[in-house]
Design a protein around this motif. Structure first.
Motif, short mmCIF file in Angstrom:
data_model
loop_
_atom_site.label_atom_id
_atom_site.label_comp_id
_atom_site.label_asym_id
_atom_site.label_seq_id
_atom_site.Cartn_x
_atom_site.Cartn_y
_atom_site.Cartn_z
N VAL A 2 1.37 -0.86 -0.09
CA VAL A 2 0.02 0.20 0.26
C VAL A 2 0.67 1.27 0.12
CG1 VAL A 2 -1.27 1.34 1.42
CG2 VAL A 2 -1.65 -1.45 1.29
N LEU A 3 0.94 2.05 -0.68
CA LEU A 3 1.77 3.12 -1.06
C LEU A 3 1.03 4.04 -0.38
CD1 LEU A 3 2.33 3.25 -4.81
CD2 LEU A 3 3.79 2.19 -2.93
N VAL A 4 1.43 5.14 0.92
CA VAL A 4 0.44 6.22 1.67
C VAL A 4 1.43 7.32 1.14
CG1 VAL A 4 -0.43 6.57 3.76
CG2 VAL A 4 -0.08 4.16 2.77
N PHE A 5 0.47 8.93 0.66
CA PHE A 5 1.28 9.75 0.31
C PHE A 5 0.78 10.89 1.26
CE2 PHE A 5 0.72 7.15 -3.67
CZ PHE A 5 1.48 7.31 -4.21
N ARG A 6 2.14 11.82 1.71
CA ARG A 6 2.26 13.27 2.03
C ARG A 6 1.34 13.97 1.58
NH1 ARG A 6 8.21 14.48 1.07
NH2 ARG A 6 7.63 14.92 -1.55
N GLY A 7 0.58 15.17 2.48
CA GLY A 7 0.10 15.92 1.91
C GLY A 7 0.04 17.21 2.97
N GLY A 8 -0.68 18.36 2.73
CA GLY A 8 -0.69 19.08 3.49
C GLY A 8 0.30 20.14 2.80
N HIS B 26 4.77 6.77 2.33
CA HIS B 26 5.21 5.95 2.57
C HIS B 26 4.92 4.75 2.07
CE1 HIS B 26 6.48 7.59 6.87
NE2 HIS B 26 5.40 7.85 6.65
N VAL B 27 5.73 3.53 2.22
CA VAL B 27 5.15 1.82 1.89
C VAL B 27 5.06 1.26 2.91
CG1 VAL B 27 7.47 1.41 1.03
CG2 VAL B 27 5.66 0.25 0.13
N LEU B 28 3.71 0.02 2.36
CA LEU B 28 3.25 -0.60 3.83
C LEU B 28 3.67 -1.82 2.77
CD1 LEU B 28 0.66 1.28 5.40
CD2 LEU B 28 2.41 1.82 5.96
N ARG B 29 3.46 -2.95 3.94
CA ARG B 29 3.90 -4.33 2.79
C ARG B 29 3.45 -5.52 3.51
NH1 ARG B 29 6.53 -9.72 2.54
NH2 ARG B 29 6.86 -9.67 0.39
N ALA B 30 1.98 -6.49 2.88
CA ALA B 30 1.93 -7.33 4.31
C ALA B 30 1.92 -8.56 4.15
CB ALA B 30 0.42 -8.05 3.13
N GLY B 31 3.10 -8.54 5.98
CA GLY B 31 3.98 -9.52 6.44
C GLY B 31 3.45 -10.99 6.86
N ASP B 32 2.53 -10.91 6.97
CA ASP B 32 2.04 -12.48 7.55
C ASP B 32 0.67 -12.43 6.41
OD1 ASP B 32 -0.52 -10.66 8.39
OD2 ASP B 32 0.04 -12.36 9.70
N LEU B 33 0.77 -12.54 5.04
CA LEU B 33 0.07 -13.10 3.78
C LEU B 33 -0.08 -14.16 3.56
CD1 LEU B 33 -2.23 -10.74 1.70
CD2 LEU B 33 -0.11 -11.64 0.22
N LEU C 75 10.27 1.65 -5.86
CA LEU C 75 9.73 2.26 -5.53
C LEU C 75 10.71 3.39 -6.58
CD1 LEU C 75 7.07 2.01 -3.30
CD2 LEU C 75 6.76 1.12 -5.25
N GLY C 76 11.34 4.16 -6.47
CA GLY C 76 11.82 5.69 -7.07
C GLY C 76 11.91 7.04 -6.29
N PRO C 77 12.17 8.45 -7.43
CA PRO C 77 12.51 9.35 -6.11
C PRO C 77 11.08 9.49 -5.56
CG PRO C 77 13.18 8.95 -8.44
CD PRO C 77 12.06 8.09 -8.52
N ALA C 78 10.15 9.42 -5.31
CA ALA C 78 9.21 9.69 -4.75
C ALA C 78 9.18 8.98 -3.41
CB ALA C 78 7.58 9.16 -5.40
N PHE C 79 9.90 8.01 -3.00
CA PHE C 79 10.18 6.82 -2.02
C PHE C 79 11.13 7.30 -1.83
CE2 PHE C 79 6.20 5.50 -4.06
CZ PHE C 79 5.90 6.18 -2.45
#
Length: 214
Positions: free
Chosen positions: A53-59, A68-75, A104-108
């Protein structure tokens, strides 16, 4: 969302939600071909399976934070006739794995140290009320289409809320991949903000997936 007693790190955005929707749309059932509707035991996903899951900064001060990137660790995956069912625990999430951020490149590309990573984890579990709702479940309801592109309807259970979501999967042989946009607010989750909204997490999340049927 519960109030965090400790002031959040200005360099780290809360990954304030996790949504899971979007996984393989494969037509076969369990390996043993049980009757339609029969349950298959959940098994740990193979090394080829991935859901992130890709989570993007705002404000207005977003530059001070991180994506941020989240990975399902116990799928865990089961394969009833309608299509796969995925499960994972929120407390088993991998938060910002360095190798995955690099891929994931420059954005991360910004560095996230261990302290910031643990702060993000603590705030995430608190925001999602993971003690009360520890598991995310996605169940395939139906598939439409033939060939490499399938429309899939799934039911997502997250944060005590169940919602239906349509998405498109690219299917080739026993492998499926794709991505879908999920909104935190659809699951009763208030996107994280701090400093009067100077730093925030955007409501929309991008879920990317790849799944291989055994």
């Amino acid at each position: 969302m519960q109030t965090t007693p400790k002031r959040p790190d200005r360099r780290s955005l809360l990954a304030a939600s996790l949504a899971l929707a979007a996984f393989a749309a494969l037509s076969a059932g369990c390996a043993s071909d049980p009757p339609v509707g029969a349950d298959c035991p959940a098994i740990m996903a193979s090394a080829a399976d991935e859901l992130r899951v890709l989570v993007f900064r705002g404000g207005s001060a977003a530059r001070l934070g991180h994506n941020h990137v989240l990975r399902a660790g116990d799928l865990r995956v089961s394969w009833p006739a309608a299509g796969p069912v995925l499960r994972f625990r929120l407390d088993a999430l991998a938060i910002d794995p360095p190798a995955l951020r690099a891929a994931l490149g420059p954005a991360f590309a910004s560095a996230v140290d261990d302290s910031a990573r643990e702060g993000t984890r603590a705030n995430l579990l608190r925001a999602l009320e993971a003690a009360a709702h520890p598991e995310v479940v996605v169940t395939t309801l139906q598939q439409v289409g033939e060939g490499p592109r399938r429309a899939v309807e799934a039911e997502i259970s997250l944060h005590g809320v169940k919602r239906r979501q349509w998405f498109v999967a690219e299917v080739q042989d026993r492998r499926a991949r794709g991505e879908v946009v999920i909104r935190q607010s659809d699951f009763g989750i208030q996107p994280f903000t701090v400093l009067g909204g100077l730093l925030a997490v955007q409501d929309a999340l991008v879920v990317q997936f790849e799944l291989v049927q055994p």
